[in-house]
Design a protein around this motif. Structure first.
Motif, PDB file in Angstrom:
ATOM      1  N   PRO A 186       0.807  -1.232   0.000  1.00 30.49           N
ATOM      2  CA  PRO A 186       0.000   0.000   0.000  1.00 30.49           C
ATOM      3  C   PRO A 186       0.836   1.275   0.000  1.00 30.49           C
ATOM      4  CG  PRO A 186      -0.852  -1.577   1.584  1.00 30.49           C
ATOM      5  CD  PRO A 186       0.461  -2.099   1.138  1.00 30.49           C
ATOM      6  N   TYR A 187       1.953   1.267   0.709  1.00 32.75           N
ATOM      7  CA  TYR A 187       2.808   2.455   0.736  1.00 32.75           C
ATOM      8  C   TYR A 187       3.364   2.744  -0.648  1.00 32.75           C
ATOM      9  CZ  TYR A 187       2.702   2.291   5.826  1.00 32.75           C
ATOM     10  OH  TYR A 187       2.298   2.311   7.135  1.00 32.75           O
ATOM     11  N   ILE A 188       3.680   1.686  -1.384  1.00 32.61           N
ATOM     12  CA  ILE A 188       4.251   1.900  -2.715  1.00 32.61           C
ATOM     13  C   ILE A 188       3.235   2.533  -3.644  1.00 32.61           C
ATOM     14  CG2 ILE A 188       5.175   0.725  -4.750  1.00 32.61           C
ATOM     15  CD1 ILE A 188       6.469  -1.291  -2.857  1.00 32.61           C
ATOM     16  N   PHE A 189       1.990   2.030  -3.671  1.00 35.18           N
ATOM     17  CA  PHE A 189       1.043   2.620  -4.625  1.00 35.18           C
ATOM     18  C   PHE A 189       0.518   3.980  -4.181  1.00 35.18           C
ATOM     19  CE2 PHE A 189      -2.096  -0.453  -2.559  1.00 35.18           C
ATOM     20  CZ  PHE A 189      -2.886   0.501  -1.935  1.00 35.18           C
ATOM     21  N   VAL A 190       0.696   4.330  -2.905  1.00 36.07           N
ATOM     22  CA  VAL A 190       0.362   5.700  -2.499  1.00 36.07           C
ATOM     23  C   VAL A 190       1.394   6.678  -3.050  1.00 36.07           C
ATOM     24  CG1 VAL A 190       0.270   7.276  -0.525  1.00 36.07           C
ATOM     25  CG2 VAL A 190      -0.983   5.124  -0.453  1.00 36.07           C
ATOM     26  N   TYR A 191       2.659   6.309  -2.945  1.00 34.80           N
ATOM     27  CA  TYR A 191       3.731   7.194  -3.410  1.00 34.80           C
ATOM     28  C   TYR A 191       3.941   7.122  -4.921  1.00 34.80           C
ATOM     29  CZ  TYR A 191       5.344   8.372   1.300  1.00 34.80           C
ATOM     30  OH  TYR A 191       5.440   8.858   2.581  1.00 34.80           O
ATOM     31  N   ASN A 192       3.640   5.975  -5.513  1.00 31.52           N
ATOM     32  CA  ASN A 192       3.887   5.801  -6.942  1.00 31.52           C
ATOM     33  C   ASN A 192       2.631   5.263  -7.620  1.00 31.52           C
ATOM     34  OD1 ASN A 192       4.946   5.369  -9.481  1.00 31.52           O
ATOM     35  ND2 ASN A 192       6.866   4.522  -8.715  1.00 31.52           N
ATOM     36  N   PRO A 193       1.866   6.127  -8.287  1.00 26.16           N
ATOM     37  CA  PRO A 193       0.602   5.696  -8.918  1.00 26.16           C
ATOM     38  C   PRO A 193       0.792   4.668 -10.023  1.00 26.16           C
ATOM     39  CG  PRO A 193       0.748   8.099  -8.788  1.00 26.16           C
ATOM     40  CD  PRO A 193       2.093   7.567  -8.455  1.00 26.16           C
ATOM     41  N   ALA A 194       2.024   4.501 -10.522  1.00 22.99           N
ATOM     42  CA  ALA A 194       2.256   3.514 -11.585  1.00 22.99           C
ATOM     43  C   ALA A 194       1.913   2.108 -11.122  1.00 22.99           C
ATOM     44  CB  ALA A 194       3.715   3.568 -12.045  1.00 22.99           C
ATOM     45  N   PHE A 195       1.943   1.869  -9.816  1.00 22.86           N
ATOM     46  CA  PHE A 195       1.603   0.550  -9.290  1.00 22.86           C
ATOM     47  C   PHE A 195       0.113   0.254  -9.427  1.00 22.86           C
ATOM     48  CE2 PHE A 195       2.228  -2.748  -5.806  1.00 22.86           C
ATOM     49  CZ  PHE A 195       2.978  -3.559  -6.626  1.00 22.86           C
ATOM     50  N   LEU A 196      -0.684   1.291  -9.633  1.00 21.99           N
ATOM     51  CA  LEU A 196      -2.116   1.139  -9.902  1.00 21.99           C
ATOM     52  C   LEU A 196      -2.407   1.306 -11.386  1.00 21.99           C
ATOM     53  CD1 LEU A 196      -3.648   3.115  -6.886  1.00 21.99           C
ATOM     54  CD2 LEU A 196      -3.301   0.641  -7.123  1.00 21.99           C
ATOM     55  N   MET A 197      -1.400   1.024 -12.211  1.00 24.26           N
ATOM     56  CA  MET A 197      -1.517   1.104 -13.676  1.00 24.26           C
ATOM     57  C   MET A 197      -1.776   2.526 -14.170  1.00 24.26           C
ATOM     58  SD  MET A 197      -0.846  -1.945 -14.363  1.00 24.26           S
ATOM     59  CE  MET A 197      -0.715  -3.447 -13.418  1.00 24.26           C
ATOM     60  N   ARG A 198      -1.264   3.501 -13.436  1.00 19.87           N
ATOM     61  CA  ARG A 198      -1.393   4.898 -13.847  1.00 19.87           C
ATOM     62  C   ARG A 198      -0.021   5.398 -14.277  1.00 19.87           C
ATOM     63  NH1 ARG A 198      -5.258   7.543  -9.097  1.00 19.87           N
ATOM     64  NH2 ARG A 198      -7.160   6.402  -9.657  1.00 19.87           N
ATOM     65  N   GLY A 199       0.243   5.292 -15.539  1.00 18.08           N
ATOM     66  CA  GLY A 199       1.537   5.686 -16.081  1.00 18.08           C
ATOM     67  C   GLY A 199       1.783   4.976 -17.392  1.00 18.08           C
ATOM     68  N   ASN A 200       2.937   5.250 -17.994  1.00 20.48           N
ATOM     69  CA  ASN A 200       3.238   4.580 -19.251  1.00 20.48           C
ATOM     70  C   ASN A 200       3.724   3.154 -18.995  1.00 20.48           C
ATOM     71  OD1 ASN A 200       6.175   4.611 -18.826  1.00 20.48           O
ATOM     72  ND2 ASN A 200       6.029   6.810 -19.229  1.00 20.48           N
ATOM     73  N   PHE A 201       3.863   2.404 -20.070  1.00 19.44           N
ATOM     74  CA  PHE A 201       4.184   0.980 -19.966  1.00 19.44           C
ATOM     75  C   PHE A 201       5.538   0.746 -19.294  1.00 19.44           C
ATOM     76  CE2 PHE A 201       6.134  -2.856 -21.785  1.00 19.44           C
ATOM     77  CZ  PHE A 201       5.201  -3.803 -21.403  1.00 19.44           C
ATOM     78  N   LEU A 202       6.541   1.553 -19.651  1.00 18.58           N
ATOM     79  CA  LEU A 202       7.876   1.367 -19.095  1.00 18.58           C
ATOM     80  C   LEU A 202       7.895   1.625 -17.588  1.00 18.58           C
ATOM     81  CD1 LEU A 202      10.120   2.964 -21.871  1.00 18.58           C
ATOM     82  CD2 LEU A 202       9.760   0.531 -21.388  1.00 18.58           C
ATOM     83  N   GLU A 203       7.186   2.664 -17.143  1.00 19.83           N
ATOM     84  CA  GLU A 203       7.131   2.964 -15.713  1.00 19.83           C
ATOM     85  C   GLU A 203       6.481   1.816 -14.951  1.00 19.83           C
ATOM     86  OE1 GLU A 203       6.796   7.844 -15.718  1.00 19.83           O
ATOM     87  OE2 GLU A 203       4.994   6.615 -15.581  1.00 19.83           O
ATOM     88  N   ILE A 204       5.379   1.312 -15.484  1.00 18.44           N
ATOM     89  CA  ILE A 204       4.660   0.237 -14.804  1.00 18.44           C
ATOM     90  C   ILE A 204       5.510  -1.028 -14.732  1.00 18.44           C
ATOM     91  CG2 ILE A 204       2.645  -1.283 -14.943  1.00 18.44           C
ATOM     92  CD1 ILE A 204       1.136   1.082 -16.237  1.00 18.44           C
ATOM     93  N   MET A 205       6.160  -1.387 -15.843  1.00 16.05           N
ATOM     94  CA  MET A 205       6.974  -2.597 -15.863  1.00 16.05           C
ATOM     95  C   MET A 205       8.196  -2.474 -14.961  1.00 16.05           C
ATOM     96  SD  MET A 205       5.460  -4.858 -17.548  1.00 16.05           S
ATOM     97  CE  MET A 205       6.804  -6.030 -17.479  1.00 16.05           C
ATOM     98  N   ALA A 206       8.859  -1.304 -14.999  1.00 14.74           N
ATOM     99  CA  ALA A 206      10.028  -1.093 -14.133  1.00 14.74           C
ATOM    100  C   ALA A 206       9.648  -1.193 -12.667  1.00 14.74           C
ATOM    101  CB  ALA A 206      10.657   0.265 -14.441  1.00 14.74           C
ATOM    102  N   LEU A 207       8.510  -0.596 -12.309  1.00 14.57           N
ATOM    103  CA  LEU A 207       8.072  -0.632 -10.921  1.00 14.57           C
ATOM    104  C   LEU A 207       7.719  -2.057 -10.499  1.00 14.57           C
ATOM    105  CD1 LEU A 207       7.354   0.829  -8.327  1.00 14.57           C
ATOM    106  CD2 LEU A 207       5.069   1.248  -9.255  1.00 14.57           C
ATOM    107  N   CYS A 208       7.038  -2.790 -11.366  1.00 18.50           N
ATOM    108  CA  CYS A 208       6.668  -4.175 -11.038  1.00 18.50           C
ATOM    109  C   CYS A 208       7.912  -5.032 -10.825  1.00 18.50           C
ATOM    110  CB  CYS A 208       5.803  -4.761 -12.149  1.00 18.50           C
ATOM    111  SG  CYS A 208       4.133  -4.073 -12.224  1.00 18.50           S
ATOM    112  N   ILE A 209       8.945  -4.819 -11.630  1.00 18.36           N
ATOM    113  CA  ILE A 209      10.192  -5.579 -11.472  1.00 18.36           C
ATOM    114  C   ILE A 209      10.864  -5.235 -10.147  1.00 18.36           C
ATOM    115  CG2 ILE A 209      12.519  -5.909 -12.389  1.00 18.36           C
ATOM    116  CD1 ILE A 209      11.323  -5.490 -15.187  1.00 18.36           C
ATOM    117  N   ILE A 210      10.899  -3.935  -9.822  1.00 17.20           N
ATOM    118  CA  ILE A 210      11.512  -3.512  -8.562  1.00 17.20           C
ATOM    119  C   ILE A 210      10.770  -4.105  -7.371  1.00 17.20           C
ATOM    120  CG2 ILE A 210      11.948  -1.508  -7.086  1.00 17.20           C
ATOM    121  CD1 ILE A 210      12.461   0.100  -9.600  1.00 17.20           C
ATOM    122  N   VAL A 211       9.442  -4.053  -7.399  1.00 19.16           N
ATOM    123  CA  VAL A 211       8.652  -4.606  -6.294  1.00 19.16           C
ATOM    124  C   VAL A 211       8.831  -6.119  -6.213  1.00 19.16           C
ATOM    125  CG1 VAL A 211       6.315  -4.909  -5.405  1.00 19.16           C
ATOM    126  CG2 VAL A 211       6.983  -2.721  -6.384  1.00 19.16           C
TER     127      VAL A 211
END
Length: 288
Positions: A186-211
């Motif tokens: 929950p802390y991650i998607f509050v600070y980074n909306p890309a975790f809720l699929m709000r952003g471009n494809f590269l941001e979402i994929m990079a964040l998913c890999i990091i998590v």
């Protein structure tokens, strides 16, 4: 389930959608001879439904009283003001206070009432801090559900302990250790909306890999195992790597920078090293 979803999407009320869903279920039972709803089966079904509704009715009544008290007394706004005051206007302390509040309000309750009660208090507080509605509700909902495995009132853990015949309190603490990784999401998607699929494809994929890396390293660090039993210094390395991954994941502004690439390479290298060490150790210990 398909009928239920279709009628909800069309625009029917949940009550009417449920009625049509029950009717569809009744008709589907006649597709096989073994599942026909005979008068005896209907009686047993109504009896079981009545028993289940008692628990649901009591739970909803309790939730309704809490919601009414919170709503009509202005307690929700008061708690929101207290959280803002105690956090000093900083987001992280406020999120931690709301997390504790949501877990406390969700203890001993099923998912839906727990969410309703928790969001009544935590929702306004988060929105007052500038968090959008969807993120605020998901944050509160997440921790209201995690209350089911958080001692001392971890209902899901106690049910599992009853099935397994184990000690309830020990099972509750073990469940908390296993679910501890989920507390960072929950802390991650509050600070980074890309975790809720709000952003471009590269941001979402990079964040998913990091998590993904953060979950692996945190679980290994907490449990002390990664293909083998880890030493203390190895657990500390994985713990430090977890903290680094979480900090990077909560910084959307650096998602396009080289920091992400370096972090991914380092995390992949560390995981690879532990895997290789584990394989080498097995070869050394294995008989000729």
């Amino acid at each position: 389930l398909i009928i239920l979803v279709i009628f909800l999407v069309i625009g029917y009320s949940p009550f009417m959608a449920a009625v049509y869903g029950i009717l569809a279920t009744f008709l589907v039972t006649f597709l096989k001879r073994d599942t026909w709803m005979t008068p005896k089966k209907l009686y047993e079904t109504f009896e079981l439904s009545g028993k289940n509704l008692i628990m649901l009715a009591v739970t909803c009544a309790g939730a309704g009283m809490v919601i009414s008290i919170v709503t009509y007394t202005g307690l929700a706004l008061g708690i929101a003001s207290v959280i803002q005051s105690w956090s000093g206007g900083f987001l992280l302390p406020a999120l931690m206070l709301i997390m504790v509040t949501s877990i406390l309000m969700g203890m001993g309750m099923p998912c839906t009432p727990a969410y309703i009660v928790a969001v009544t208090i935590g929702g306004p507080a988060l929105q007052a801090l500038g968090i959008d509605v969807l993120t605020a509700h998901l944050f509160v909902f997440y921790f209201a559900i995690l209350a089911e495995v958080t001692p001392p009132v971890s209902i899901a853990s106690y049910c599992g302990a009853a099935i397994a015949g184990s000690d309830p309190l020990k099972t509750g603490w073990e469940a908390l250790r296993l679910a501890l990784v989920g507390f960072i999401i929950p802390y991650i998607f509050v600070y980074n909306p890309a975790f809720l699929m709000r952003g471009n494809f590269l941001e979402i994929m990079a964040l998913c890999i990091i998590v993904f890396y953060a979950v692996i390293t945190m679980a290994s660090s907490m449990r002390g195992y990664f293909n083998r039993i880890l030493k203390v210094w190895e657990r500390l390395v994985l713990g430090a790597l977890t903290v680094a991954m979480i900090i990077i994941a909560c910084q959307p502004k650096i998602m396009h920078s080289y920091t992400v690439d370096i972090a991914l390479i380092i995390s992949a290298a560390v995981i690879l090293v532990f895997v290789v060490l584990a394989k080498l150790k097995k070869k050394v210990l294995s008989p000729a």
